[in-house]
Design an enzyme around this catalytic site. Structure first.
Site, short mmCIF file in Angstrom:
data_model
loop_
_atom_site.label_atom_id
_atom_site.label_comp_id
_atom_site.label_asym_id
_atom_site.label_seq_id
_atom_site.Cartn_x
_atom_site.Cartn_y
_atom_site.Cartn_z
N SER A 52 0.86 -1.19 0.00
CA SER A 52 0.00 0.00 0.00
C SER A 52 0.89 1.24 0.00
O SER A 52 1.67 1.45 0.94
CB SER A 52 -0.89 0.02 1.24
N HIS A 106 -1.38 -1.25 -4.10
CA HIS A 106 -2.64 -0.91 -3.43
C HIS A 106 -2.68 0.60 -3.17
O HIS A 106 -1.73 1.17 -2.64
CB HIS A 106 -2.70 -1.67 -2.11
N ASP A 136 -4.84 3.64 -1.49
CA ASP A 136 -5.88 3.94 -0.51
C ASP A 136 -6.46 5.33 -0.74
O ASP A 136 -5.78 6.34 -0.51
CB ASP A 136 -5.30 3.83 0.90
N MET A 144 -9.19 8.02 0.36
CA MET A 144 -10.06 8.38 1.50
C MET A 144 -10.60 9.79 1.30
O MET A 144 -9.85 10.68 0.89
CB MET A 144 -9.27 8.31 2.81
N HIS A 176 -8.48 1.14 -3.64
CA HIS A 176 -9.38 0.88 -2.51
C HIS A 176 -10.10 2.17 -2.15
O HIS A 176 -9.51 3.06 -1.54
CB HIS A 176 -8.52 0.35 -1.35
N MET A 200 -12.31 4.29 -0.05
CA MET A 200 -12.94 4.44 1.27
C MET A 200 -13.65 5.79 1.22
O MET A 200 -13.20 6.78 1.82
CB MET A 200 -11.86 4.39 2.37
N MET A 259 -11.21 -6.03 5.75
CA MET A 259 -10.39 -5.07 6.51
C MET A 259 -9.99 -5.70 7.84
O MET A 259 -10.85 -6.17 8.59
CB MET A 259 -11.18 -3.79 6.79
N ASP A 287 -6.41 -6.50 4.61
CA ASP A 287 -5.80 -5.17 4.55
C ASP A 287 -5.83 -4.52 5.92
O ASP A 287 -6.90 -4.25 6.47
CB ASP A 287 -6.62 -4.34 3.54
#
Ligand code: DX5
Ligand code: ZN
Length: 229
Positions: free
Chosen positions: A14, A39, A41, A43, A72, A74, A145, A179
């Site tokens: 990540s 990966h 992330d 957000m 990913h 979020m 998660m 993850d």
């Protein structure tokens, strides 16, 4: 009981814990070390209490690596932004079954497929697996998660191993990603429970030698010789 999956073990760094001033260098280092995907992330500061990166960074990474980009999301409204990430070069797009605007997950999954991308569904540590099970036949991967999403470098929550175990016994061929808090110490337990895609941020990019850390996580997962979690 050995829950030996028919799926390959993959290690997926990540970049949230990478050096953002040297992303290309850090991605190249883990690519050389045998990373299977990168990966990313994303957000939005609403679904989770943190803001990270958006499509412009995905686009920049697309230009410097041939590895699949595992994005990913979020975020509150994955359907609204999936197209931006698809055009930026995402390969897999994961969204949360808890995302407030994704009231019809099957619709979001179809949307991601229509964009030519591989959809995946994520669930939080306290979400029952029953919430994702109906959608498993529609997705390419389920993301379990093992921390509450929002921040890197949190402690692995062992209770989620039960979610992975249950999914693995119901779906022997499913790609199951885990993850949060994955390290050389927790990788074997995650793999043994049935997770085959191991995301690791701080354990890789926070290590003095990220390439060696990645290899150590893979070796730990394959050896099955688990430290405790
Ligand atoms: C957490 C993110 C994770 C995180 C992993 O909200 O989804 O991908 O960056 O970081 P570590 O491996 O440090 O827990
Ligand atoms: Zn993540």
């Amino acid at each position: 009981m050995k829950t030996e999956a028919m799926v390959a073990t993959r290690v997926c760094p990540s970049i949230l814990s990478a050096d953002f001033a040297h992303l290309a260098r850090d991605v190249a280092a883990v690519e050389r070390a045998g990373a299977d995907m990168i990966h990313v992330d994303v957000m939005d500061g609403q679904f989770v209490p943190n803001i990270t990166i958006g499509p412009v960074v995905v686009k920049a990474m697309r230009a410097v690596t041939t590895l699949p980009l595992d994005v990913h999301l979020m975020i509150v409204d994955p359907e609204r932004y999936a197209g931006d990430f698809a055009r930026a070069g995402a390969d897999l797009i994961s969204f949360h079954v808890e995302a407030p605007a994704a009231t019809d997950p099957a619709r979001v999954i179809r949307h991601i497929r229509a964009l030519g991308k591989r959809p995946a569904l994520a669930l939080n540590p306290d979400t029952p697996v029953e919430r994702v099970e109906p959608f498993v036949p529609l997705v390419e991967m389920v993301l379990v998660m093992s921390v509450f999403p929002g921040f890197a470098a949190q402690r692995f929550i062992p209770a989620v191993l039960e979610q992975a175990r249950r999914l693995r016994s119901a779906f022997p061929d499913l790609e199951i990603e885990i993850d949060g808090g994955v390290s050389e110490r927790t990788a074997a337990a995650a793999r043994e429970a049935g997770a085959n895609v191991l995301v690791a941020g701080s354990a890789i990019f926070g290590a003095p030698d990220p390439a060696a850390a990645l290899r150590a996580i893979r070796a730990a997962a394959l050896s099955g010789a688990g430290g405790g979690v």
